[in-house]
Design an enzyme around this catalytic site. Structure first.
Site, PDB file in Angstrom:
ATOM      1  N   ARG A 121      -8.100  14.784   2.537  1.00 20.80           N
ATOM      2  CA  ARG A 121      -7.929  15.403   3.870  1.00 20.80           C
ATOM      3  C   ARG A 121      -6.463  15.287   4.257  1.00 20.80           C
ATOM      4  NH1 ARG A 121      -9.374  10.052   4.484  1.00 20.80           N
ATOM      5  NH2 ARG A 121      -7.922   8.887   5.784  1.00 20.80           N
TER       6      ARG A 121
ATOM      7  N   HIS B 127       0.890  -1.175   0.000  1.00 18.85           N
ATOM      8  CA  HIS B 127       0.000   0.000   0.000  1.00 18.85           C
ATOM      9  C   HIS B 127       0.923   1.218   0.000  1.00 18.85           C
ATOM     10  CE1 HIS B 127      -3.566   2.229   1.976  1.00 18.85           C
ATOM     11  NE2 HIS B 127      -2.647   3.111   1.744  1.00 18.85           N
TER      12      HIS B 127
ATOM     13  N   VAL C  52      -3.461  11.041   9.241  1.00 15.18           N
ATOM     14  CA  VAL C  52      -2.767  10.784  10.518  1.00 15.18           C
ATOM     15  C   VAL C  52      -1.252  10.814  10.291  1.00 15.18           C
ATOM     16  CG1 VAL C  52      -2.291   8.994  12.242  1.00 15.18           C
ATOM     17  CG2 VAL C  52      -4.650   9.404  11.492  1.00 15.18           C
TER      18      VAL C  52
HETATM   19  C1  MV4 Z   1      -7.550  -3.380  -3.209  1.00 18.03           C
HETATM   20  C2  MV4 Z   1      -6.659  -4.399  -2.816  1.00 18.03           C
HETATM   21  C3  MV4 Z   1      -6.373  -5.419  -3.727  1.00 18.03           C
HETATM   22  N1  MV4 Z   1      -6.943  -5.400  -4.954  1.00 18.03           N
HETATM   23  N2  MV4 Z   1      -8.083  -3.377  -4.431  1.00 18.03           N
HETATM   24  C4  MV4 Z   1      -8.091  -1.477   1.084  1.00 18.03           C
HETATM   25  C5  MV4 Z   1      -8.857  -0.262   1.478  1.00 18.03           C
HETATM   26  C6  MV4 Z   1      -8.567   0.723   0.450  1.00 18.03           C
HETATM   27  N3  MV4 Z   1      -7.509   1.589   0.938  1.00 18.03           N
HETATM   28  C7  MV4 Z   1      -8.140  -0.042  -0.764  1.00 18.03           C
HETATM   29  N4  MV4 Z   1      -7.771  -1.340  -0.292  1.00 18.03           N
HETATM   30  C8  MV4 Z   1      -7.378  -2.327  -1.122  1.00 18.03           C
HETATM   31  N5  MV4 Z   1      -7.881  -2.372  -2.354  1.00 18.03           N
HETATM   32  C9  MV4 Z   1      -7.778  -4.378  -5.293  1.00 18.03           C
HETATM   33  N6  MV4 Z   1      -8.321  -4.369  -6.517  1.00 18.03           N
HETATM   34  C10 MV4 Z   1      -6.107  -4.350  -1.513  1.00 18.03           C
HETATM   35  C11 MV4 Z   1      -6.460  -3.298  -0.682  1.00 18.03           C
HETATM   36  C12 MV4 Z   1      -5.857  -3.219   0.633  1.00 18.03           C
HETATM   37  C13 MV4 Z   1      -6.184  -4.156   1.593  1.00 18.03           C
HETATM   38  C14 MV4 Z   1      -7.106  -5.141   1.306  1.00 18.03           C
HETATM   39  C15 MV4 Z   1      -7.391  -6.060   2.271  1.00 18.03           C
HETATM   40  C16 MV4 Z   1      -6.765  -6.014   3.517  1.00 18.03           C
HETATM   41  C17 MV4 Z   1      -5.892  -5.014   3.804  1.00 18.03           C
HETATM   42  C18 MV4 Z   1      -5.595  -4.063   2.852  1.00 18.03           C
HETATM   43  C19 MV4 Z   1      -4.713  -3.026   3.127  1.00 18.03           C
HETATM   44  C20 MV4 Z   1      -4.420  -2.094   2.169  1.00 18.03           C
HETATM   45  C21 MV4 Z   1      -5.009  -2.177   0.894  1.00 18.03           C
END
Ligand code: MV4
Length: 445
Positions: free
Chosen positions: A292, A208, A295
């Protein structure tokens, strides 16, 4: 420039804004609920008004009470901080209709980017890579099945009004897709009063990575580089750092420039963050914009030397950015640890109560952003985060060693905290070697 600003938030971010204003010679009006009465940070504001009972819905989320405090306090602007009303376009509209500047993006940009499907459209228009998926909202289940067949399972069903992981469901095959669509829509309608859902290919075990941007009202937009936020548990970030470890320089360059292109296309101004996921081959995909201050903004402040809260206020007051992209230097490595009043041995459940003993770490390159003190009582009504420990050193190895030294010194008694978990994370070889992704924390601890 504003003479007085209302700080429409509480805790560490309220204190952060009060401090920035004081350094700028701007007076502050704070607001507090009954649960926050007597908190020391309130005495650092020029005025403080009680806006209601402890429940956020009856106080910090009450637009008419915030506006009343702004009127009584005779302020020219409101800083929403993060959470609460920070991304509430209606609140921004009400502020501006009362001739009070909202320190944040224009209402239209907030609405356009707050809706995940329209944010994807803007990203595509800006030439920013998005995850393969549906072009818009899913209106027909058979369509969804066709799209999923073409992009391949597993797919993610996401709520267009969701974000931060709320309203997401993974579907591994057609059966679970059909069931998931109905459930996700119902959940979205209930949680966001908007049942709209869309599809994306599920990127397995991504990192991320998010890019800090800031834009003024004259079309100038700069990025302040990236932060890696992969160390999270159930969408709650635990550790954030910049630079993103092991990210090839040209990927870094591209992802940061994509963020600038995206917000320029959206006519976005003030501070914001573009969120991406990065797969194991360093392909990156735009996910969503956080309209925004976040944190984890201190991580960026420490590696760029820029005070983001001050820049937000200057931009909202109509000033041009005092720097161009060429002026921005990234130096060193900053790592932030969120310290939560939670019990890691009890499913991280909240652990409110009175801090009976507090010994803070310090020394070169150490910053602790927090409103707490010995004798302070953590309320059960709000988010469990009590502060952020941020360290900045020339290299990541030194930053980790410094964080370990701080954790050795840090004493908080009277409540349970995530400090014991933090010690384990900063000593884990996979974290030190940065062989982590967004599933690491839940898999490992
Ligand atoms: C995703 C992903 C994998 N594939 N979209 C999580 C919340 C938002 N910030 C976007 N997120 C994600 N979107 C696709 N197509 C993985 C995440 C993700 C995540 C997903 C499950 C558990 C923890 C996560 C932490 C960061 C991002």
């Amino acid at each position: 420039m504003f003479q007085r600003i209302l700080v429409a938030n509480r805790g560490e971010i309220a204190l952060r804004i009060i401090r920035a204003c004081r350094e700028m010679g701007i007076e502050t009006v704070a607001v507090y609920s009954e649960a926050d009465r007597g908190a020391h940070y309130l005495s650092l504001a020029d005025e403080a008004w009680c806006i209601g009972p402890p429940q956020a819905l009856e106080s910090y989320l009450q637009i008419k009470r915030i506006i009343s405090a702004a009127e009584i306090g005779n302020v020219q602007a409101v800083h929403p901080g993060y959470g609460f009303l920070a991304e509430n376009a209606h609140f921004a509209e009400v502020c501006r209709s009362c001739n009070i500047e909202f320190i944040g993006p224009p209402v239209e940009a907030m609405q356009q980017l707050g809706d995940k499907v329209s944010a994807r459209e803007i990203a595509r228009k800006a030439g920013v890579p998005c995850v393969p998926g549906s072009d818009g909202l899913i209106t027909d289940v058979e369509d969804a099945v066709r799209i999923a067949d073409s992009i391949g399972y597993p797919v993610l069903i996401k709520a267009t009004a969701g974000g931060g992981g709320k309203g997401m469901r993974v579907a591994g095959n057609e059966i679970s897709l059909r069931a998931g669509l109905a459930a996700a829509s119902a959940e979205a309608e209930k949680a966001f009063k908007n049942a709209g859902v869309y599809l994306e290919k599920y990127i397995e075990k991504p990192r991320h990575v998010e890019v800090q941007i800031i834009g003024d009202n004259y079309g100038n937009v700069v990025h302040l580089y990236e932060r890696d936020c992969s160390m999270q548990r159930r969408h709650q970030k635990l550790i954030e750092e910049s630079p993103a470890p092991k990210l090839p320089p040209e990927v870094r360059e591209r992802i940061c420039n994509c963020a600038v292109q995206l917000v320029k296309t959206a006519g976005y101004t003030n501070a914001g963050t573009c969120e991406f996921i990065v797969d194991k081959n360093f392909n990156f995909y735009f996910i969503e914009v956080n309209a925004r201050i976040q944190v984890e903004h201190p991580v960026t402040e420490l590696v760029t030397g820029i005070d983001l809260i001050k820049q937000q206020i200057l931009v909202a007051a109509g000033e041009k950015l005092p720097f161009t992209q060429a002026d921005i230097r990234h130096s060193g490595c900053a790592i932030e640890l969120r310290v939560n009043a939670e019990d890691p041995d009890n499913g991280f459940r909240g652990s409110p109560g009175t801090i009976t003993r507090l010994r803070l770490p310090g020394g070169p390159g150490v910053r602790f952003d927090s409103h707490v003190y010995e004798g302070y009582t953590i309320s059960p009504y709000y988010d469990s985060m009590i502060g952020k420990l941020i360290v900045c050193k020339p290299t990541r190895q030194e930053a980790i060693e410094c964080m370990r030294r701080c954790l050795h010194e840090f004493v908080i008694e009277g409540i349970k905290t995530t400090l014991p978990l933090a010690k384990k994370m900063f000593s884990h070889a996979d974290f030190v070697d940065f062989n982590v992704d967004t599933t690491f924390v839940e898999r490992t601890f």
